[in-house]
Design an enzyme around this catalytic site. Structure first.
Site, PDB file in Angstrom:
ATOM      1  N   TYR A 164      49.888  48.076  19.063  1.00  0.00           N
ATOM      2  CA  TYR A 164      51.164  48.474  19.653  1.00  0.00           C
ATOM      3  C   TYR A 164      51.036  49.893  20.207  1.00  0.00           C
ATOM      4  O   TYR A 164      50.929  50.864  19.470  1.00  0.00           O
ATOM      5  CB  TYR A 164      52.305  48.391  18.631  1.00  0.00           C
ATOM      6  CG  TYR A 164      52.470  47.025  17.989  1.00  0.00           C
ATOM      7  CD1 TYR A 164      51.990  45.868  18.601  1.00  0.00           C
ATOM      8  CD2 TYR A 164      53.111  46.880  16.760  1.00  0.00           C
ATOM      9  CE1 TYR A 164      52.144  44.620  18.012  1.00  0.00           C
ATOM     10  CE2 TYR A 164      53.269  45.634  16.169  1.00  0.00           C
ATOM     11  CZ  TYR A 164      52.768  44.512  16.800  1.00  0.00           C
ATOM     12  OH  TYR A 164      52.928  43.286  16.202  1.00  0.00           O
ATOM     13  N   GLY A 201      64.938  38.967  21.072  1.00  0.00           N
ATOM     14  CA  GLY A 201      66.249  39.394  21.570  1.00  0.00           C
ATOM     15  C   GLY A 201      67.066  38.255  22.150  1.00  0.00           C
ATOM     16  O   GLY A 201      68.300  38.318  22.182  1.00  0.00           O
ATOM     17  N   SER A 256      59.371  38.129  15.648  1.00  0.00           N
ATOM     18  CA  SER A 256      60.355  37.777  16.686  1.00  0.00           C
ATOM     19  C   SER A 256      61.456  36.871  16.119  1.00  0.00           C
ATOM     20  O   SER A 256      61.770  35.821  16.682  1.00  0.00           O
ATOM     21  CB  SER A 256      59.669  37.104  17.883  1.00  0.00           C
ATOM     22  OG  SER A 256      58.661  37.932  18.423  1.00  0.00           O
ATOM     23  N   PRO A 257      62.062  37.276  14.992  1.00  0.00           N
ATOM     24  CA  PRO A 257      63.073  36.413  14.352  1.00  0.00           C
ATOM     25  C   PRO A 257      64.339  36.264  15.192  1.00  0.00           C
ATOM     26  O   PRO A 257      65.112  35.326  14.990  1.00  0.00           O
ATOM     27  CB  PRO A 257      63.372  37.132  13.034  1.00  0.00           C
ATOM     28  CG  PRO A 257      63.042  38.568  13.306  1.00  0.00           C
ATOM     29  CD  PRO A 257      61.876  38.545  14.242  1.00  0.00           C
ATOM     30  N   LEU A 258      64.525  37.195  16.136  1.00  0.00           N
ATOM     31  CA  LEU A 258      65.674  37.089  17.044  1.00  0.00           C
ATOM     32  C   LEU A 258      65.226  36.533  18.391  1.00  0.00           C
ATOM     33  O   LEU A 258      65.905  36.713  19.402  1.00  0.00           O
ATOM     34  CB  LEU A 258      66.322  38.475  17.226  1.00  0.00           C
ATOM     35  CG  LEU A 258      66.955  39.061  15.960  1.00  0.00           C
ATOM     36  CD1 LEU A 258      67.297  40.546  16.154  1.00  0.00           C
ATOM     37  CD2 LEU A 258      68.218  38.277  15.581  1.00  0.00           C
TER      38      LEU A 258
HETATM   39  N1  LIG Z   1      52.020  39.283  14.733  1.00  0.00           N
HETATM   40  C1  LIG Z   1      52.333  39.225  15.995  1.00  0.00           C
HETATM   41  O1  LIG Z   1      51.582  38.732  16.826  1.00  0.00           O
HETATM   42  C2  LIG Z   1      53.656  39.761  16.463  1.00  0.00           C
HETATM   43  C3  LIG Z   1      54.163  39.423  17.732  1.00  0.00           C
HETATM   44  C4  LIG Z   1      55.404  39.928  18.108  1.00  0.00           C
HETATM   45  C5  LIG Z   1      56.115  40.761  17.241  1.00  0.00           C
HETATM   46  N2  LIG Z   1      55.590  41.090  16.031  1.00  0.00           N
HETATM   47  C6  LIG Z   1      56.329  41.944  15.062  1.00  0.00           C
HETATM   48  O2  LIG Z   1      57.640  41.416  14.887  1.00  0.00           O
HETATM   49  C7  LIG Z   1      58.609  42.422  15.144  1.00  0.00           C
HETATM   50  C8  LIG Z   1      59.885  41.830  15.721  1.00  0.00           C
HETATM   51  O3  LIG Z   1      59.605  41.017  16.842  1.00  0.00           O
HETATM   52  P1  LIG Z   1      60.101  41.309  18.324  1.00  0.00           P
HETATM   53  O4  LIG Z   1      60.355  42.749  18.525  1.00  0.00           O
HETATM   54  O5  LIG Z   1      59.160  40.587  19.212  1.00  0.00           O
HETATM   55  O6  LIG Z   1      61.448  40.489  18.431  1.00  0.00           O
HETATM   56  P2  LIG Z   1      62.857  40.427  17.702  1.00  0.00           P
HETATM   57  O7  LIG Z   1      62.886  41.283  16.514  1.00  0.00           O
HETATM   58  O8  LIG Z   1      63.154  38.991  17.557  1.00  0.00           O
HETATM   59  O9  LIG Z   1      63.816  40.999  18.829  1.00  0.00           O
HETATM   60  C9  LIG Z   1      63.799  42.330  19.241  1.00  0.00           C
HETATM   61  C10 LIG Z   1      64.766  42.467  20.399  1.00  0.00           C
HETATM   62  O10 LIG Z   1      66.068  42.113  19.973  1.00  0.00           O
HETATM   63  C11 LIG Z   1      66.989  43.144  20.285  1.00  0.00           C
HETATM   64  N3  LIG Z   1      67.910  43.216  19.147  1.00  0.00           N
HETATM   65  C12 LIG Z   1      67.618  43.506  17.863  1.00  0.00           C
HETATM   66  N4  LIG Z   1      68.718  43.411  17.080  1.00  0.00           N
HETATM   67  C13 LIG Z   1      69.731  43.050  17.898  1.00  0.00           C
HETATM   68  C14 LIG Z   1      71.117  42.803  17.708  1.00  0.00           C
HETATM   69  N5  LIG Z   1      71.671  42.874  16.510  1.00  0.00           N
HETATM   70  N6  LIG Z   1      71.866  42.465  18.801  1.00  0.00           N
HETATM   71  C15 LIG Z   1      71.314  42.382  20.023  1.00  0.00           C
HETATM   72  N7  LIG Z   1      70.015  42.604  20.264  1.00  0.00           N
HETATM   73  C16 LIG Z   1      69.225  42.937  19.224  1.00  0.00           C
HETATM   74  C17 LIG Z   1      66.160  44.394  20.482  1.00  0.00           C
HETATM   75  O11 LIG Z   1      66.719  45.199  21.488  1.00  0.00           O
HETATM   76  P3  LIG Z   1      67.197  46.719  21.190  1.00  0.00           P
HETATM   77  O12 LIG Z   1      65.978  47.484  20.832  1.00  0.00           O
HETATM   78  O13 LIG Z   1      67.781  47.115  22.502  1.00  0.00           O
HETATM   79  O14 LIG Z   1      68.173  46.615  20.075  1.00  0.00           O
HETATM   80  C18 LIG Z   1      64.839  43.829  20.995  1.00  0.00           C
HETATM   81  O15 LIG Z   1      64.892  43.669  22.380  1.00  0.00           O
HETATM   82  C19 LIG Z   1      57.887  43.388  16.087  1.00  0.00           C
HETATM   83  O16 LIG Z   1      58.468  44.657  16.047  1.00  0.00           O
HETATM   84  C20 LIG Z   1      56.486  43.384  15.539  1.00  0.00           C
HETATM   85  O17 LIG Z   1      56.388  44.272  14.454  1.00  0.00           O
HETATM   86  C21 LIG Z   1      54.388  40.587  15.622  1.00  0.00           C
END
Ligand SMILES: NC(=O)c1ccc[n+]([C@@H]2O[C@H](COP(=O)([O-])OP(=O)(O)OC[C@H]3O[C@@H](n4cnc5c(N)ncnc54)[C@H](OP(=O)(O)O)[C@@H]3O)[C@@H](O)[C@H]2O)c1
Length: 325
Positions: free
Chosen positions: A57, A207, A202-204
């Site tokens: 990252y 986004g 990416s539980p959301l």
């Molecule tokens: N192992 C892997 O290959 C892998 C791959 C992907 C991700 N990850 C890990 O998983 C973590 C989370 O995944 P992710 O960032 O892909 O996706 P996510 O947590 O599902 O979604 C993040 C997005 O949702 C928005 N968001 C968060 N809370 C919200 C709410 N209450 N209302 C509206 N929008 C909201 C954020 O925007 P704002 O910032 O504008 O709030 C951001 O754009 C990452 O940080 C990383 O550590 C691991």
């Protein structure tokens, strides 16, 4: 916030963790370091003890900011990071050779300002290095006290079993949400059998499940490479968000909270790691840990989602090829 045990290895984390990637590596904008650190401190104050990063990252800058932010709380938090991308860049390829794992771990320890990594994941399974060799290398690092627990990411059930036979795997981190339910087929039963915890990334739905994405993303947004986030597919997939938001509205919660509460309800050894750059969303996400979905509500969600076909792959071809099948 309550804690959860990730499987049977003894690793305990807050039931909701914090995915740190998006702090500077998702929408192309992110936060400056000072604001990111302030947000991470708020998360600690609100009871979050589980923080997820990776050398990839940035690369590197995310680990640096996590290390700086969490240094004052080191003993009270669980820091997870990952090795396994060639030159720390997924687009370049994979590299889990033992010497690389060792070098990356040493570099991560420095950036994270710590002398141990709580949970060290292999970011993607490297087809050129037998998983037993990878597990054996992490086993040595555990014996040396540099790492406490071993994890895999996007590994198949077969790979998980092979790795687990050399060094017990404490957690699998793979995508899982109402936007991607494939792990239910084979992965979750395997984890249950072996006593391995599950950390949905990416539980959301990056986004999407919150309803904030309803039109073409800005050009600088990293999600543009994902087929699901093409302008056309966003429009097609909004049917899922619309249906979920009806259920959420009836319960007086947000659609994002519904998505997180649903994940938490699947198994007691699941700890999702949503990411956000905003304090009010962090508060909203944390509040989802107090939401209880009834059996009827879970059945309604299941029925609703099962009737909807999601359009578009979750990764572009070059990254899809790195998924272990
Ligand atoms: N192992 C892997 O290959 C892998 C791959 C992907 C991700 N990850 C890990 O998983 C973590 C989370 O995944 P992710 O960032 O892909 O996706 P996510 O947590 O599902 O979604 C993040 C997005 O949702 C928005 N968001 C968060 N809370 C919200 C709410 N209450 N209302 C509206 N929008 C909201 C954020 O925007 P704002 O910032 O504008 O709030 C951001 O754009 C990452 O940080 C990383 O550590 C691991």
């Amino acid at each position: 916030m309550r804690k959860r045990k990730l499987g049977t290895s003894g690793l305990e984390v807050s039931e909701l963790g914090f995915g740190c990637m998006g702090l500077n590596f998702l929408d192309g904008k992110g936060l400056d370091k000072k604001d990111a650190i302030t947000l991470l401190h708020s998360a600690v104050e609100m009871g979050v003890t589980f923080f997820d990063t990776a050398e990839a990252y940035g690369p590197y800058t995310n680990e640096e900011l996590v290390g700086e932010a969490l240094e004052p709380f080191r003993k009270d938090v669980v820091i997870a990071t990952k090795f396994g991308c060639k030159d720390a860049r997924p687009a370049v390829g994979l590299d889990s050779r033992p010497e690389t794992i060792r070098a990356v771990t040493e570099a991560s320890l420095k950036r994270l300002k710590t002398d141990y990594i709580d949970l060290l994941y292999q970011h993607r399974v490297d087809p050129n290095v037998p998983i037993e060799e990878v597990a054996g290398t992490v086993k040595d690092l555990i014996q040396e006290g540099k790492v406490k627990y071993f994890g895999l990411s996007e590994a198949s059930a077969v790979t998980i079993r092979r790795a687990h036979s050399v060094q017990p795997v404490s957690a699998l981190q793979s995508e899982y949400s109402l936007f991607w339910r494939e792990p239910e087929d084979e992965i979750i039963p395997t984890l249950e059998e072996l006593g391995i915890g599950f950390v949905p990334f990416s539980p959301l739905g990056k986004g999407f499940l919150t309803g904030i994405i309803n039109k073409k993303l800005e050009d600088i947004d990293r999600r543009n490479i994902i087929p699901r986030f093409s302008e056309e597919n966003i429009q097609a997939n909004l049917v899922l968000v619309d249906a979920l938001s009806e259920i959420a509205k009836a319960k007086g919660i947000t659609t994002g909270q519904l998505a997180l509460a649903w994940l938490l309800a699947q198994k007691p050894w699941i700890a999702p790691i949503p990411g956000t750059t905003k304090l009010h969303r962090l508060e909203e996400n944390i509040a989802s840990t107090d939401i209880v979905l009834t059996a009827d509500e879970l059945a309604e969600i299941d029925k609703t989602v099962s009737g909807i076909t999601i359009v578009g792959d979750r990764y572009p071809e070059f990254l899809e090829k790195q998924i272990d099948r």
